[in-house]
Write an enzyme that holds these catalytic residues in place. Structure first.
Site, PDB file in Angstrom:
ATOM      1  CB  THR A 132     -27.996 -20.891 -14.540  1.00  0.00           C
ATOM      2  OG1 THR A 132     -26.874 -20.016 -14.499  1.00  0.00           O
ATOM      3  CG2 THR A 132     -27.895 -21.771 -15.771  1.00  0.00           C
ATOM      4  CG  HIS A 133     -27.624 -19.179 -10.302  1.00  0.00           C
ATOM      5  ND1 HIS A 133     -27.476 -19.776  -9.074  1.00  0.00           N
ATOM      6  CD2 HIS A 133     -26.807 -19.853 -11.151  1.00  0.00           C
ATOM      7  CE1 HIS A 133     -26.589 -20.756  -9.159  1.00  0.00           C
ATOM      8  NE2 HIS A 133     -26.169 -20.831 -10.419  1.00  0.00           N
ATOM      9  CD  GLN A 187     -66.642 -40.133   6.640  1.00  0.00           C
ATOM     10  OE1 GLN A 187     -67.256 -41.178   6.768  1.00  0.00           O
ATOM     11  NE2 GLN A 187     -66.957 -39.049   7.316  1.00  0.00           N
ATOM     12  CE  LYS A 207     -51.302  -3.552 -11.719  1.00  0.00           C
ATOM     13  NZ  LYS A 207     -49.968  -4.097 -11.729  1.00  0.00           N
ATOM     14  CE  LYS A 234     -65.836 -40.542   0.755  1.00  0.00           C
ATOM     15  NZ  LYS A 234     -67.197 -40.711   1.323  1.00  0.00           N
ATOM     16  CE1 TYR A 264     -63.627 -47.221   6.108  1.00  0.00           C
ATOM     17  CE2 TYR A 264     -64.442 -47.425   8.355  1.00  0.00           C
ATOM     18  CZ  TYR A 264     -64.348 -46.715   7.172  1.00  0.00           C
ATOM     19  OH  TYR A 264     -64.952 -45.500   7.056  1.00  0.00           O
ATOM     20  CG  ASN A 282     -65.580 -50.901   5.596  1.00  0.00           C
ATOM     21  OD1 ASN A 282     -66.262 -49.897   5.817  1.00  0.00           O
ATOM     22  ND2 ASN A 282     -65.135 -51.679   6.560  1.00  0.00           N
ATOM     23  CG  ASN A 295     -52.826  -7.198 -12.577  1.00  0.00           C
ATOM     24  OD1 ASN A 295     -51.800  -6.605 -12.912  1.00  0.00           O
ATOM     25  ND2 ASN A 295     -53.778  -6.640 -11.864  1.00  0.00           N
ATOM     26  CB  SER A 335     -56.168  -2.837 -11.188  1.00  0.00           C
ATOM     27  OG  SER A 335     -56.330  -1.788 -10.274  1.00  0.00           O
ATOM     28  CD  GLU A 349     -50.432 -12.744  -9.990  1.00  0.00           C
ATOM     29  OE1 GLU A 349     -49.693 -11.858 -10.435  1.00  0.00           O
ATOM     30  OE2 GLU A 349     -51.553 -12.510  -9.512  1.00  0.00           O
TER      31      GLU A 349
HETATM   32  N1  ARG Z   1     -68.292 -42.783   4.523  1.00  0.00           N
HETATM   33  C1  ARG Z   1     -67.536 -43.906   4.919  1.00  0.00           C
HETATM   34  C2  ARG Z   1     -66.070 -43.736   4.466  1.00  0.00           C
HETATM   35  O1  ARG Z   1     -65.824 -42.937   3.643  1.00  0.00           O
HETATM   36  C3  ARG Z   1     -68.105 -45.146   4.324  1.00  0.00           C
HETATM   37  C4  ARG Z   1     -67.641 -46.402   4.977  1.00  0.00           C
HETATM   38  C5  ARG Z   1     -68.257 -46.548   6.321  1.00  0.00           C
HETATM   39  N2  ARG Z   1     -67.816 -47.731   6.977  1.00  0.00           N
HETATM   40  C6  ARG Z   1     -67.847 -47.901   8.290  1.00  0.00           C
HETATM   41  N3  ARG Z   1     -67.394 -49.019   8.750  1.00  0.00           N
HETATM   42  N4  ARG Z   1     -68.301 -46.961   9.101  1.00  0.00           N
HETATM   43  O2  ARG Z   1     -65.198 -44.379   4.958  1.00  0.00           O
END
Ligand code: ARG
Length: 460
Positions: A159-160, A327, A288, A330, A322, A114, A290, A282, A295
């Site tokens: 404006t607008h 997770q 073209k 991420k 925790y 953790n 583009n 294109s 975009e």
């Molecule tokens: N991959 C886990 C995460 O991103 C790592 C931590 C895992 N901890 C646990 N108590 N299962 O959170």
């Protein structure tokens, strides 16, 4: 039911695959950070005055040498994170144990995955934010150079999207630059919040051992440790959320810039010309060119905003301590970081090669653009503004395109066309650049010292 052996017990194979999710892939981005965090941890454990000692100096050096080797392999894409490892943390421990035997088995003393993942993500963010800050500074400076070069080139202010008042290309470009400078302040403040070390909080409740959290924080060049260990755990996700909020601001600025560039480079406007080599063609229409890059940047803004919503959505309602939900943060965190970095980088190229067309800019001036100017002329002759306004509105047909140069020169007050202080904005941009570069030098020096090898050269 088939089960699979892992370093932390047997797990049902389906449960393992579901809970690992994308971590085995995403954690490849955390190999450096995990090794650096581990190097600080083992250095701190070695210095602890406990009997028997946890690591000798030689054992610490062996661990660090092996960590550097893992980083080298990681950078070449040769460090494997297996599903049975679950994540980078156990993959590193497995590798250390395979190479160093018993010494490797001691590495997880007084820590938890953790606090490991929390520090990894902060180190990842440090590196990425420093890079993004430097690129954003460059984009602001490229915009300011464009503004300076075309400072008094007339451009219809809208404006607008409707013609409104006389304006300049300098005003347009430096407005985008100043917006980015504000975003840079947001990034800097997110950087500051991120610059606190969660290591040593372990599972969120500390450990029954007098570990030195100040030391690990210092070794990793953090400004300070997060004080409360439970908060250190709870701050995971909150920190990412603040960072992604600052990324969203950068992306919103890019959204407006892209949209303006798309619009004003349409043949119907033709104020600007996008370089052919940065446009795409294109498959059916030979003529073209583009603005796909712009975009895509415009679309990617939505993805970063969605990532931000995903992160806060996961956080909302989480209890303290925790929870595995974290997770799931991420992926949106890393995606938004990479998307923002790639977008800023490509926009530097786009703005660098942008061309302005004086003739088209002039041609866009229609008489009504001068309506407010005319009313203010009448004010100068002594009439009230509302009477002047009504007089001009009742006789719009008699308006004429004024002398453009003269109209521009009349706007002398702070921040208006002829009152623009582009050098002042450039100074701000340069100052941040110098500050960020210095921070990065200090950071790399600290990590190089910790690893006993030049950190920035590792991939060579
Ligand atoms: N991959 C886990 C995460 O991103 C790592 C931590 C895992 N901890 C646990 N108590 N299962 O959170």
């Amino acid at each position: 039911m088939s089960s699979q052996k892992t370093m932390v017990g047997k797990v049902n194979a389906d449960v393992l695959s579901f809970t690992v999710g994308k971590d085995a892939v995403l954690d490849r981005e955390l190999v450096d950070a995990d090794c650096i965090g581990t190097a600080a941890h083992v250095t701190m454990l070695q210095r602890l005055s406990v009997k028997p000692s946890l690591f000798s100096i030689k054992e610490r050096d062996d661990v660090i040498a092996e960590l550097v080797e893992i980083m080298r392999r990681g950078r070449k894409g040769q460090f494997k994170i297996l599903a049975s490892d679950q994540d980078v943390h156990l993959a590193v421990e497995r590798t250390l144990t395979k190479k160093l035997g018993d010494v490797g088995k001691r590495i997880h003393t007084a820590r938890s995955r953790n606090d490991q993942v929390a520090v990894d993500l902060r180190l990842y963010a440090k590196e990425e934010l420093l890079g993004l800050l430097l690129d954003s500074v460059e984009l602001s400076s490229v915009l300011l150079s464009f503004a300076k070069k075309h400072k008094m080139w007339p451009m219809v202010g809208r404006t607008h999207l409707q013609p409104a008042m006389p304006s300049t290309v300098g005003l347009w470009a430096s407005a985008h630059a100043e917006s980015l400078l504000d975003d840079i302040s947001c990034l800097e403040s997110a950087y500051q919040l991120n610059d606190r070390c969660p290591l040593g909080s372990a599972a969120g409740y500390g450990v029954p051992l007098a570990i030195d959290r100040e030391l690990t924080s210092k070794l990793l060049n953090f400004a300070e440790p997060i004080h409360n260990v439970l908060y250190a755990s709870n701050a995971r996700g909150k920190c990412e959320s603040v960072i992604v909020a600052s990324l969203s601001q950068v992306m919103l600025s890019l959204s407006r810039l892209s949209e303006d560039m798309i619009l004003y480079s349409m043949p119907e406007f033709a104020y600007f010309k996008l370089p052919a080599e940065l446009c795409t063609g294109s498959s059916i229409m030979p003529q073209k060119k583009n603005p796909d890059v712009l975009e895509l940047v415009r679309a990617k803004v939505a993805r970063v905003l969605a990532d931000s919503t995903a992160i806060t959505g996961i956080l909302k309602g989480l209890p303290g301590g925790y929870n595995r939900d974290l997770q799931e943060i991420k992926e949106p965190f890393m995606e938004s970081m990479q998307t923002t970095r790639a977008s800023v980088k490509i926009m530097i190229d786009m703005v660098k090669s942008l061309k302005a067309d004086k003739k088209a800019l002039h041609a866009a001036f229609t008489p009504e653009v001068f309506a407010a100017d005319r009313a203010l002329e009448l004010v100068a002759e002594g009439a009230s503004f509302r009477d002047s306004y009504n007089q001009v509105r009742d006789d719009l047909e008699s308006l004429q395109v004024d002398d453009l140069g003269a109209a521009m020169l009349k706007r002398t007050h702070l921040g208006a066309g002829a009152g623009l202080d582009i050098d002042f904005l450039m100074k701000r941009s340069k100052e941040v650049g110098v500050k960020v570069k210095r921070t990065r030098v200090r950071y790399y020096a600290a990590i190089s010292k910790l690893l006993g090898t030049k950190y920035s050269d590792l991939s060579i």
